[in-house]
Design an enzyme around this catalytic site. Structure first.
Site, PDB file in Angstrom:
ATOM      1  N   CYS A 134      40.699  47.099  33.360  1.00 11.63           N
ATOM      2  CA  CYS A 134      40.965  47.553  34.726  1.00 11.63           C
ATOM      3  C   CYS A 134      42.361  47.119  35.171  1.00 11.63           C
ATOM      4  CB  CYS A 134      39.893  46.993  35.659  1.00 11.63           C
ATOM      5  SG  CYS A 134      40.145  47.458  37.376  1.00 11.63           S
ATOM      6  N   CYS A 137      42.596  45.974  38.782  1.00  5.89           N
ATOM      7  CA  CYS A 137      42.019  44.638  39.059  1.00  5.89           C
ATOM      8  C   CYS A 137      42.940  43.529  38.570  1.00  5.89           C
ATOM      9  CB  CYS A 137      40.688  44.433  38.337  1.00  5.89           C
ATOM     10  SG  CYS A 137      39.611  45.830  38.336  1.00  5.89           S
ATOM     11  N   ASP A 138      43.497  43.707  37.379  1.00  4.71           N
ATOM     12  CA  ASP A 138      44.128  42.576  36.699  1.00  4.71           C
ATOM     13  C   ASP A 138      45.640  42.689  36.540  1.00  4.71           C
ATOM     14  OD1 ASP A 138      41.617  41.451  36.378  1.00  4.71           O
ATOM     15  OD2 ASP A 138      41.261  42.493  34.489  1.00  4.71           O
TER      16      ASP A 138
END
Ligand code: NAP
Length: 319
Positions: A134, A137-138
């Site tokens: 992701c 997300c990261d």
């Protein structure tokens, strides 16, 4: 054993929307939320393309709002996982979770799909320590770092382009010499100075130490040559696998394992409907899942109305 009118399996946008609609139809649906409320959306940092939210909003916030909205009309969200189902005798359908047993007149399956794994050494070990599925997300954790992206589809390119906001360089590793992604995305990637490509190559191993990932071992599929490519991040976007395991052979699936539905989101089991990414391997958007969840709920409501008499007779009959 609890007897319900509607049980919804899964709590992503499709499931929570189906919950809203069936709740507003006075059916008091039970949503079996799964491991994470909201599914994949819950790990999406920012959603910028959901209509009505011009400033964007985070995945968890959207999911929380959808849950609250459905609950306001009488939906019940259970933080539980489905263990097994038995659809073989038709409605009412048997559903066993880890905490409860249900009989449901109608079922709406919205259990989604999970990012596909490479299945190579080091992958599981370094999830959260350099391996990610992701970018939104990261990506932030990879500011100023050299990273690799695995895959050649729309997701790999879209996420790869997004990751150039943070990373110094993004090397896209693809197993062929031709991308699957659409031409517009391809052009954007080719024009991005931070992106380069390693063609005809697969990741054989993700290598690291105490500090996380530090390299990938690559193999050229044409020559067999192996190389070590230093990197601190490995983002994997090689498709998704539908979460069909709990259904065994009880619902018809297509060749890729997605539930087959018709235009009314009916499965091959009369009274079982499906919506969202468990039956849609193409669009995969919050907005499309919301639409599908709406349609499936309306179809389930109509089906329950049409079968009301039979269902009441079944309920009245001695066990
Ligand atoms: P996808 O289209 O199935 O692409 C997966 C990519 O990963 C392919 O390039 C495939 O290689 C590669 N791959 C698969 N298994 C692999 C393995 N074991 N090792 C190495 N590489 C592997 O999946 P996706 O990119 O997630 O897209 C899914 C769907 O969502 C598509 O329909 C896509 O159009 C859509 N989508 C659209 C957008 C957008 O429109 N903005 C954004 C994201 C996704 P091969 O090419 O050799 O098969």
């Amino acid at each position: 054993m609890k007897k319900e009118r509607v049980v919804i399996i899964g709590s992503g946008p499709a499931g929570l929307t189906a919950a809203l609609y069936t709740a507003r139809a006075q059916l008091a649906p039970v949503v079996i939320a799964g491991a994470q409320l909201g599914g994949q959306v819950a790990i999406t940092h920012e959603i910028e393309n959901y209509p009505g939210f011009p400033d964007g909003l985070s995945g968890p916030e959207l999911v929380e709002r959808m849950k609250e909205h459905a609950e306001n009309f009488g939906a019940v969200v259970e933080f539980d996982l489905v263990d097994s189902v038995d659809f073989s005798n038709g409605s009412p359908f048997y559903i066993k979770t880890y905490g409860e047993e249900y009989l449901a007149d109608a079922v709406i399956v919205t259990i989604g799909a999970d990012p596909r794994k490479l299945g190579v050494p080091g992958e599981e070990e370094y999830i959260g320590a350099g391996v990610s599925y992701c970018g939104t997300c990261d990506g932030f954790f990879f500011r100023g770092k050299d990273i690799v992206v695995v895959g050649g589809g729309d997701s790999a390119l879209e996420e790869g382009i997004f990751l150039t906001r943070f990373a110094t360089s993004v090397n896209i590793i693809h197993r062929r010499d031709e991308l699957r992604a659409g031409v517009q995305l391809q052009q954007r990637a080719f024009n991005n100075e931070k992106i380069n490509f390693t063609w005809n190559s697969v990741v054989e191993e993700i290598v690291g130490g105490d500090g996380g990932v530090n390299a990938v071992r690559l193999k050229n599929v044409l020559t067999g040559e192996e190389t070590i490519h230093p990197t601190e991040g490995v983002f994997i976007f090689i498709g998704h696998d539908p979460n069909n395991a709990v259904f065994g052979d009880q619902i018809a699936l297509n060749e890729n394992g997605y539930i087959i539905t018709d235009q009314r989101y009916r499965t091959n089991v009369d009274g079982v409907f499906a919506a969202g990414e468990i039956q849609d391997e193409i669009w995969r958007q919050v907005a499309t899942s919301v639409g599908q969840g709406t349609s499936a709920a309306m179809a389930a409501i109509q089906w329950l109305e049409a079968n009301e008499e039979t269902l009441q007779e079944l309920e009245a009959a001695p066990a």
